[in-house]
Design an enzyme around this catalytic site. Structure first.
Site, PDB file in Angstrom:
ATOM      1  N   GLY A  46       0.946  -1.177   0.004  1.00 32.42           N
ATOM      2  CA  GLY A  46      -0.040   0.007   0.045  1.00 32.42           C
ATOM      3  C   GLY A  46       1.021   1.189   0.003  1.00 32.42           C
ATOM      4  CD  GLN A  51       3.329   6.049   2.826  1.00 26.27           C
ATOM      5  OE1 GLN A  51       2.432   5.345   2.481  1.00 26.27           O
ATOM      6  NE2 GLN A  51       4.427   5.358   3.516  1.00 26.27           N
ATOM      7  CB  CYS A  94       4.999   2.276   7.871  1.00 23.05           C
ATOM      8  SG  CYS A  94       4.631   3.643   6.847  1.00 23.05           S
ATOM      9  CG  LEU A  95       6.706   1.291   2.147  1.00 21.08           C
ATOM     10  CD1 LEU A  95       6.313   1.275   0.821  1.00 21.08           C
ATOM     11  CD2 LEU A  95       7.762   0.185   1.680  1.00 21.08           C
ATOM     12  CG  HIS A 136      -0.769   1.044   7.292  1.00 18.86           C
ATOM     13  ND1 HIS A 136       0.180   0.814   8.108  1.00 18.86           N
ATOM     14  CD2 HIS A 136      -0.078   2.258   6.471  1.00 18.86           C
ATOM     15  CE1 HIS A 136       1.408   1.153   7.919  1.00 18.86           C
ATOM     16  NE2 HIS A 136       1.183   2.287   6.848  1.00 18.86           N
ATOM     17  CD  GLU A 137      -1.306   2.227   2.734  1.00 22.22           C
ATOM     18  OE1 GLU A 137      -0.893   3.491   2.825  1.00 22.22           O
ATOM     19  OE2 GLU A 137      -0.828   1.345   2.898  1.00 22.22           O
ATOM     20  CG  HIS A 140       0.271   6.892   5.637  1.00 25.62           C
ATOM     21  ND1 HIS A 140       1.192   7.339   6.204  1.00 25.62           N
ATOM     22  CD2 HIS A 140       0.512   5.509   5.344  1.00 25.62           C
ATOM     23  CE1 HIS A 140       2.191   6.038   6.481  1.00 25.62           C
ATOM     24  NE2 HIS A 140       1.624   5.134   5.868  1.00 25.62           N
TER      25      HIS A 140
HETATM   26  O1  GNR Z   1       4.037  -2.642   2.691  1.00 26.34           O
HETATM   27  C1  GNR Z   1       3.420  -2.477   3.673  1.00 26.34           C
HETATM   28  N1  GNR Z   1       3.064  -3.379   4.428  1.00 26.34           N
HETATM   29  C2  GNR Z   1       2.093  -3.536   5.503  1.00 26.34           C
HETATM   30  C3  GNR Z   1       2.142  -4.418   6.316  1.00 26.34           C
HETATM   31  C4  GNR Z   1       1.208  -4.507   7.506  1.00 26.34           C
HETATM   32  C5  GNR Z   1       0.512  -3.456   7.649  1.00 26.34           C
HETATM   33  C6  GNR Z   1       0.450  -2.306   6.719  1.00 26.34           C
HETATM   34  C7  GNR Z   1       1.115  -2.283   5.500  1.00 26.34           C
HETATM   35  S1  GNR Z   1       1.191  -0.870   4.582  1.00 26.34           S
HETATM   36  C8  GNR Z   1       2.910  -0.998   4.118  1.00 26.34           C
HETATM   37  C9  GNR Z   1       3.137   0.200   3.063  1.00 26.34           C
HETATM   38  C10 GNR Z   1       3.055   1.389   3.922  1.00 26.34           C
HETATM   39  O2  GNR Z   1       3.739   2.003   4.547  1.00 26.34           O
HETATM   40  N2  GNR Z   1       1.827   2.036   3.270  1.00 26.34           N
HETATM   41  O3  GNR Z   1       1.503   3.156   3.761  1.00 26.34           O
HETATM   42 NI    NI Z   2       2.593   3.337   5.696  1.00 30.29          NI
END
Ligand code: GNR
Ligand code: NI
Length: 175
Positions: A46, A51, A94-95, A136-137, A140
């Site tokens: 995601g 980001q 999270c990246l 999660h997205e 953000h």
């Molecule tokens: O790549 C991602 N893996 C992930 C694993 C568990 C819960 C959420 C994520 S999202 C993350 C990529 C990211 O930072 N998206 O904002």
């Molecule tokens: Ni993230």
């Protein structure tokens, strides 16, 4: 298509609320495609526009397992319109918080309303990994990172390590 640089916490842009998209036009479609390229290259499942420094309510996701056909989702103005009473815990990463992982509890399923890449209103019911990832997205877009769901003690330990890594230039691309 273009691969974009991903912001790493702490960065004030990751804490801001992103603005709604007025309509999904060619510019937003290009952003969605650039974000997918960036996400696949990372690799991640995601990515949210803030980001990559764009404070717009745009997210992309693809939870298809490696080796299976890609299943990209492009969403503008995603909105959670229902959540389940039951929760699920997932070890999140999270990246923008590289090399740190922690268990986060969120509703196990949710319904998300959004505009697709053709500016059409859609609704999906998300369960399992997709439910975790879409929440999660959307976090953000409201300036919330998964570490904001942890105790302040755990969050501050991670933030201090990220700040130190930035200062020593460890682990990343030189600024
Ligand atoms: O790549 C991602 N893996 C992930 C694993 C568990 C819960 C959420 C994520 S999202 C993350 C990529 C990211 O930072 N998206 O904002
Ligand atoms: Ni993230």
């Amino acid at each position: 298509m273009a691969k974009l640089p991903i912001l790493v916490a702490p960065d004030p842009r990751l804490a801001k609320k992103s603005a709604p998209v007025l309509a999904v036009d060619d510019g937003i479609r290009q952003l969605m495609d650039d974000m997918l390229e960036t996400m696949y290259a990372a690799p991640g499942i995601g990515l949210a526009a803030p980001q990559v420094g764009e404070l717009k309510r745009v997210i992309v996701l693809d939870i298809a397992p490696e080796g299976e056909a890609p299943a990209p989702l492009r969403m503008a103005n995603p909105e959670i319109v229902w959540v389940s009473d039951d929760d699920a815990e997932y070890n999140e990463g999270c990246l923008s918080v590289p090399e740190h992982y922690a268990d986060v509890v969120r509703p196990a399923s949710c319904v998300v309303k959004y505009l697709d890449e053709n500016n059409q209103q859609r609704e999906i019911t998300a369960e399992g990994l997709l439910a975790t990832c879409v929440q999660h997205e959307i976090d953000h877009l409201d300036g919330v990172l998964f570490i904001d769901h942890l105790t302040s003690l755990k969050r501050n330990i991670i933030l201090r390590k990220l700040l130190k890594a930035k200062k020593t230039g460890a682990g990343g691309v030189p600024a």
